[in-house]
Design an enzyme around this catalytic site. Structure first.
Site, short mmCIF file in Angstrom:
data_model
loop_
_atom_site.label_atom_id
_atom_site.label_comp_id
_atom_site.label_asym_id
_atom_site.label_seq_id
_atom_site.Cartn_x
_atom_site.Cartn_y
_atom_site.Cartn_z
N ASN A 36 47.41 38.71 39.63
CA ASN A 36 47.03 38.17 40.93
C ASN A 36 47.19 36.66 40.85
O ASN A 36 46.38 35.98 40.23
CB ASN A 36 45.57 38.55 41.24
CG ASN A 36 45.07 37.93 42.52
OD1 ASN A 36 45.83 37.33 43.28
ND2 ASN A 36 43.77 38.04 42.76
N LYS A 76 46.90 34.45 43.12
CA LYS A 76 46.01 33.69 44.02
C LYS A 76 46.79 32.57 44.71
O LYS A 76 47.99 32.74 44.96
CB LYS A 76 44.79 33.17 43.25
CG LYS A 76 44.12 34.32 42.44
CD LYS A 76 42.78 33.97 41.86
CE LYS A 76 42.25 35.17 41.09
NZ LYS A 76 40.90 34.96 40.57
N HIS A 103 39.49 41.69 47.31
CA HIS A 103 39.20 40.80 46.19
C HIS A 103 37.90 40.04 46.46
O HIS A 103 37.62 39.69 47.61
CB HIS A 103 40.35 39.82 45.97
CG HIS A 103 40.23 39.11 44.67
ND1 HIS A 103 39.41 38.02 44.51
CD2 HIS A 103 40.77 39.36 43.46
CE1 HIS A 103 39.46 37.63 43.24
NE2 HIS A 103 40.28 38.42 42.58
N GLU A 114 37.12 37.09 46.10
CA GLU A 114 37.31 35.80 46.78
C GLU A 114 37.51 36.00 48.28
O GLU A 114 37.10 35.17 49.09
CB GLU A 114 38.50 35.06 46.14
CG GLU A 114 38.12 34.54 44.76
CD GLU A 114 39.26 34.50 43.75
OE1 GLU A 114 40.43 34.54 44.15
OE2 GLU A 114 38.96 34.43 42.53
N GLU A 159 36.17 44.24 39.13
CA GLU A 159 36.17 42.83 38.78
C GLU A 159 34.76 42.27 38.95
O GLU A 159 34.36 41.90 40.07
CB GLU A 159 37.13 42.06 39.69
CG GLU A 159 38.57 42.50 39.56
CD GLU A 159 39.54 41.38 39.92
OE1 GLU A 159 40.43 41.10 39.11
OE2 GLU A 159 39.40 40.77 41.00
N GLY A 218 37.49 33.97 36.44
CA GLY A 218 37.80 32.55 36.29
C GLY A 218 36.76 31.76 35.52
O GLY A 218 36.77 30.53 35.52
N SER A 235 38.79 37.27 33.53
CA SER A 235 39.03 36.53 32.27
C SER A 235 39.72 37.36 31.19
O SER A 235 39.42 37.20 30.02
CB SER A 235 37.72 35.91 31.75
OG SER A 235 37.22 34.98 32.70
P1 13P Z 1 40.82 35.55 36.02
O1 13P Z 1 41.68 36.44 35.13
O2 13P Z 1 41.39 34.19 36.20
O3 13P Z 1 39.39 35.59 35.61
O4 13P Z 1 40.88 36.23 37.49
C1 13P Z 1 40.67 37.59 37.62
C2 13P Z 1 40.98 37.98 39.02
O5 13P Z 1 40.30 37.58 39.94
C3 13P Z 1 42.14 38.84 39.26
O6 13P Z 1 42.16 39.32 40.56
#
Ligand code: 13P
Length: 252
Positions: free
Chosen positions: A9, A11, A97, A99, A169, A175, A215
Site C-alpha cells: 500500500n 499511500k 484502510h 487511515e 491491521e 507506521g 510495520s
Molecule cells: P506500515 O507497514 O508502514 O506500518 O503500514 C501498514 C499499512 O497501513 C498498510 O496498509
C-alpha cells in the site's frame, strides 16, 4: 489452497517518475523469486494507476487502487468510480484502510456500501480492519474487530468471498515500527477465520486469505508469515523500497 499474497500500500507517496522507478526496481528484485502460489500486488496513487497497470503488464505484479467511491458516477468531486478503475485495467481495490476510517470519516456502514459496489462491479476487495490502541489495552480487540467485520461484511453471501481478501491491521502497529507479535497476529487471524466460518461456512473460512499489516519489515516478515492463519501481508513503508518489498515476498 489459500492464496498467499503480499500487497504494497503505497499511500500518498511516489510521483510519476518515482512510480516508474519503483515498479522497475520491484520487477528486477522479484525476477528470480519462485512465486508459485504467491500474488504480488502494488497500489500506487490514483494518478499513477494507469501507467502502473501498463508497466506491470506481462509481469507477476498486479495493480490495486487504494480506494473507490461507491456510486456509479455523478456529482462527487474528487472521487473515482468502479467503472473508471475497470476502464484502466484495475481489478482490486483496498477498502476500509484505518487511515480512510480515521481521516476521512469512513464508517462501517459506508464500507458495507463500498464492498457492495466493488463486488457488483466484479472487482476484488482487500478489506482492512483492526483495533485502536485503547481497544487493545482494554482487551476489547476481538470485540472491536468482530463488530467491524459484522457491520461491513455479514450481509454478504458466502460466494462473495471469492472476491474478498481480508487484512488485519492493528492501528497501533501502522507506521509506528511496533509490530503485533506473531502470536497476537495469529490469535486475531484465527478469531476472524472462526467467525467467518460460523457466519458463512467452513469452506469460506478455509479459503479466504487473511493478511497482516502494520510495520512488516524484512526482519520480521518470516516470523509473522510462519503463523498458520497469516496468509501474507499488507505492507506500507517497506513496500516503497524494491529490495525490502522483495525480501518480504521472499519471506512468505
Ligand atoms: P506500515 O507497514 O508502514 O506500518 O503500514 C501498514 C499499512 O497501513 C498498510 O496498509
Amino acid at each position: 489452497m489459500r492464496q498467499k499474497i503480499v500487497a504494497g500500500n503505497w499511500k500518498m507517496n511516489n510521483d510519476k517518475a518515482e512510480t516508474k522507478a519503483l515498479i522497475k526496481g520491484i520487477k528486477k528484485s522479484i525476477k528470480k523469486l519462485p512465486l508459485k502460489n504467491t500474488r504480488v500486488i502494488i497500489s500506487p496513487s490514483y494518478v499513477s494507476l494507469s501507467s502502473a497497470v501498463k508497466k506491470a503488464k506481462n509481469t507477476n505484479i498486479e495493480v490495486a487502487s487504494q480506494n473507490m467511491h461507491q456510486a456509479k458516477n455523478g456529482a462527487y468531486t474528487g472521487e473515482v468510480s468502479a467503472d473508471m478503475l475497470k476502464s484502466i485495467g484495475v481489478k482490486t481495490v483496498i477498502i476500509g484502510h484505518s487511515e480512510r476510517r480515521e481521516y476521512f470519516g469512513e464508517t462501517d456502514e459506508l464500507l458495507a456500501e463500498k464492498i457492495d459496489a466493488v463486488l457488483a462491479n466484479g472487482l476484488e476487495a482487500i478489506f482492512c480492519f483492526g483495533e485502536k490502541l485503547e481497544e487493545r489495552k482494554k482487551e476489547d480487540h476481538l470485540l472491536e474487530v468482530g463488530s467491524q467485520l459484522k457491520n461491513a461484511l455479514f450481509h454478504l453471501k458466502a460466494t462473495d468471498f471469492k472476491n474478498i481478501i481480508l487484512a488485519y491491521e492493528p492501528v497501533w502497529a501502522i507506521g509506528t515500527g511496533e509490530t503485533a507479535s506473531p502470536e497476537q497476529a495469529q490469535e486475531m487471524h484465527a478469531f476472524v477465520r472462526n467467525i467467518i466460518g460460523k457466519k458463512f461456512s467452513k469452506e469460506v473460512a478455509d479459503s479466504v486469505s487473511i493478511l497482516y499489516g502494520g510495520s512488516v519489515k524484512p526482519a520480521n516478515a518470516e516470523e509473522i508469515f510462519s503463523k498458520p492463519d497469516v496468509d501474507g501481508g499488507l505492507i506500507g513503508g517497506a513496500a516503497l523500497k524494491a529490495e525490502d518489498f522483495a525480501a518480504i515476498i521472499k519471506a512468505i
